[in-house]
Design a protein around this motif. Sequence first.
Motif, PDB file in Angstrom:
ATOM      1  N   LEU A   6       0.827  -1.205   0.000  1.00  0.00           N
ATOM      2  CA  LEU A   6       0.000   0.000   0.000  1.00  0.00           C
ATOM      3  C   LEU A   6       0.863   1.257   0.000  1.00  0.00           C
ATOM      4  CD1 LEU A   6      -2.979   0.706  -0.057  1.00  0.00           C
ATOM      5  CD2 LEU A   6      -2.966   0.790   2.442  1.00  0.00           C
ATOM      6  N   HIS A   7       1.976   1.236   0.749  1.00  0.00           N
ATOM      7  CA  HIS A   7       2.931   2.343   0.696  1.00  0.00           C
ATOM      8  C   HIS A   7       3.428   2.550  -0.730  1.00  0.00           C
ATOM      9  CE1 HIS A   7       3.443   1.817   5.139  1.00  0.00           C
ATOM     10  NE2 HIS A   7       3.721   3.109   5.083  1.00  0.00           N
ATOM     11  N   TYR A   8       3.791   1.432  -1.363  1.00  0.00           N
ATOM     12  CA  TYR A   8       4.412   1.516  -2.681  1.00  0.00           C
ATOM     13  C   TYR A   8       3.422   2.013  -3.734  1.00  0.00           C
ATOM     14  CZ  TYR A   8       7.939   0.293  -6.155  1.00  0.00           C
ATOM     15  OH  TYR A   8       8.884   0.352  -7.146  1.00  0.00           O
ATOM     16  N   ALA A   9       2.203   1.497  -3.696  1.00  0.00           N
ATOM     17  CA  ALA A   9       1.184   1.946  -4.650  1.00  0.00           C
ATOM     18  C   ALA A   9       0.860   3.425  -4.447  1.00  0.00           C
ATOM     19  CB  ALA A   9      -0.080   1.096  -4.509  1.00  0.00           C
ATOM     20  N   ALA A  10       0.812   3.861  -3.189  1.00  0.00           N
ATOM     21  CA  ALA A  10       0.539   5.272  -2.907  1.00  0.00           C
ATOM     22  C   ALA A  10       1.681   6.159  -3.375  1.00  0.00           C
ATOM     23  CB  ALA A  10       0.302   5.465  -1.405  1.00  0.00           C
ATOM     24  N   SER A  11       2.921   5.659  -3.311  1.00  0.00           N
ATOM     25  CA  SER A  11       4.083   6.476  -3.674  1.00  0.00           C
ATOM     26  C   SER A  11       4.192   6.711  -5.167  1.00  0.00           C
ATOM     27  CB  SER A  11       5.370   5.818  -3.161  1.00  0.00           C
ATOM     28  OG  SER A  11       5.651   4.635  -3.888  1.00  0.00           O
ATOM     29  N   ILE A  12       3.602   5.820  -6.001  1.00  0.00           N
ATOM     30  CA  ILE A  12       3.671   5.997  -7.453  1.00  0.00           C
ATOM     31  C   ILE A  12       2.338   6.455  -8.032  1.00  0.00           C
ATOM     32  CG2 ILE A  12       5.487   4.261  -7.650  1.00  0.00           C
ATOM     33  CD1 ILE A  12       3.418   2.344  -8.827  1.00  0.00           C
ATOM     34  N   GLY A  13       1.349   6.719  -7.181  1.00  0.00           N
ATOM     35  CA  GLY A  13       0.071   7.232  -7.654  1.00  0.00           C
ATOM     36  C   GLY A  13      -0.787   6.216  -8.377  1.00  0.00           C
ATOM     37  N   TYR A  14      -0.667   4.943  -8.007  1.00  0.00           N
ATOM     38  CA  TYR A  14      -1.419   3.859  -8.666  1.00  0.00           C
ATOM     39  C   TYR A  14      -2.735   3.661  -7.936  1.00  0.00           C
ATOM     40  CZ  TYR A  14      -2.248  -0.811 -10.677  1.00  0.00           C
ATOM     41  OH  TYR A  14      -2.784  -1.898 -11.313  1.00  0.00           O
ATOM     42  N   LEU A  15      -3.769   4.402  -8.356  1.00  0.00           N
ATOM     43  CA  LEU A  15      -5.053   4.403  -7.659  1.00  0.00           C
ATOM     44  C   LEU A  15      -5.728   3.039  -7.721  1.00  0.00           C
ATOM     45  CD1 LEU A  15      -7.336   5.883  -6.203  1.00  0.00           C
ATOM     46  CD2 LEU A  15      -8.202   6.602  -8.444  1.00  0.00           C
ATOM     47  N   GLU A  16      -5.748   2.399  -8.893  1.00  0.00           N
ATOM     48  CA  GLU A  16      -6.396   1.090  -9.015  1.00  0.00           C
ATOM     49  C   GLU A  16      -5.714   0.060  -8.117  1.00  0.00           C
ATOM     50  OE1 GLU A  16      -5.361   2.932 -11.494  1.00  0.00           O
ATOM     51  OE2 GLU A  16      -7.227   3.586 -12.462  1.00  0.00           O
ATOM     52  N   GLY A  17      -4.378   0.160  -8.022  1.00  0.00           N
ATOM     53  CA  GLY A  17      -3.662  -0.748  -7.142  1.00  0.00           C
ATOM     54  C   GLY A  17      -4.015  -0.527  -5.683  1.00  0.00           C
ATOM     55  N   VAL A  18      -4.154   0.736  -5.279  1.00  0.00           N
ATOM     56  CA  VAL A  18      -4.565   1.057  -3.908  1.00  0.00           C
ATOM     57  C   VAL A  18      -5.944   0.468  -3.619  1.00  0.00           C
ATOM     58  CG1 VAL A  18      -5.234   2.946  -2.369  1.00  0.00           C
ATOM     59  CG2 VAL A  18      -3.137   3.128  -3.719  1.00  0.00           C
TER      60      VAL A  18
END
Length: 608
Positions: A258-270
Amino acid sequence: MLQGSRSDPPTQGVDAPADEDVEQERLMDSRMYMQATQGHVGDFIRILHSISSEKELQSIILCQVSPRKNTCLHIAASFGHHDLAKYIVRECPDLIKNKNSKGDTALHIAARKRNLSFVKIVMDSCPSGSGASRDVEKAEHSLLRIVNKEGNTVLHEALINRCKQEEVVILIKADPQVAYYPNKEGKSPLYLAAEAHYFIVVEAIGKSEVEEHMNINIDRAAKPAVHGAILGKNEDMLEKILDLKTVHQRDEHGRTPLHYAASIGYLEGVQTLLARDQSNFDRYHRDDQGFLPIHVASRRGYVDIVKELLQVSSDSIELLSKHGENILHVAAKYGKDNVVDFVLKKKRGGNTPLHLATMHAHPKVVNYLTWDKRVDVNLVNNKGQTAFDIAVSVEHPTSFHQRLIWTALKSTGARPAGNSKVPPKLSKSPNTDDYKDRVNTLLLVSTLVATVTFAAGFTMPGGYNSSDPNAGMAIFLMRNMFQMFVICNTIAMYTSILAAIILIWAQLGDLNLMDTAFRWALPFLGLALYAMSLGFMAGVSLLVISNLHWLAIVVFIIGIICLVSLSVPFLLLFIPSKSTNRILRYISYYPFLLLVWASEGPKIKQED
């Protein structure tokens, strides 16, 4: 070694100029090198027998290397000569493990060339103890576990260079454990497969049973494969990797997916991760820097992810990092005005973000905060400082940013606390050097404007009449555009001369006189430039396009746009934006944002 063997071999293929010496007795004969590049097995054998009979070194000829420590098998791999490779492996099986100067075996080179059929043929040709050929899936594991200087196995090279999935699966079946080996970047083959959307490869790895080896890979600081799936931004792959329960999900910095997805702006991944996180652990887990995933999204300025995280846990807006900062603090500290604007609309904000935005030189954030009625701009921090105290005491990287922040605070009524524990920075006393360059520049420009407009006054558009009764009169005297040209040209000349005279007085050296002269000369020079621009537009319209109405309209539109654009930076020099008058603040709002935008240079994105 024959004399001919000392000649330099061709530099094509795997070889380049040597970066380290190779023992002369092990240096490959150039004839054998050439035959290895050609790939003709019969010719290669003839040359090999010829050299062996000449030197009586039949057992070690195949072990000779090029200047970059490439064996004949390396060269055959580079050029894709399968038959030659099978012959070399049968004659000298140990060559399959030999490394060149980069630590590559022949199998590494073949995988880098996307030639996994070569890898299979070579491994199938490697004799077993009984001398019979064996299938690649039964080959000894050590062949696929050999790493080069980058820490890459053959499987790494196959995935990095995007070999066919079906061929990669054969290597995985031969040694499933290698799929979890990290290279020096911490990337395992499973990570690379997830990033490349190799579903067949991931499925093959998932079916292997290597749970007992996972602790070894964690000790090697391997990057989680789920991070590779997030970086690849494929939801189906992310789901598949998450289904591999044995895959660890936190990296060496303590960051969850979740940290990693938030850091690259990957909304679908979040959204996918939040749907899978039934225990609510990930969203409340701090990384080694003490940040929650929502802090990371705020730091990066990803408002959509902040909104998503707040929807599933509204209390996240109050959560603090280990530094005692909530998401508003973090956004203000790193200059993410969009997050600041969103949070202020959602929650009654305090004033501490104003201190942070001022301290870290983010004028746009300061401007947003000063326009919010809920923010007390004169509230002090634990050092007894208001934001205005910080603005006048902290040296920012650019003085223009400092001035913009000071203007924004001053216009909203900010004032020093008077009891600050930090002494204010002493302002630098003005001297003639502070004004000298500016005065000389303005004097030069005003002189040039006066010269140009003076010349234009005696070179009237269209020329003069040469016949009576209007001899000597301008041809276009009665045209409106001509009259506009004369008026604008006259204004431009006299205002530029007036500015030049004022600036001459500034050369006397008196500081007060110099400052006054500078403040008066600047508007006069601006008016001269504006009038000269209008005069040019009138003159062009009169001379060139008086009979082409459509072209006249285009010229006027361009001229008006440029004049308006000229007016904006000119007016910004004189609008008292530091005034607390509400009307003047509204007038200067958008010009102020324009100055902020113009002052922002390109920034280097820093990774977490």
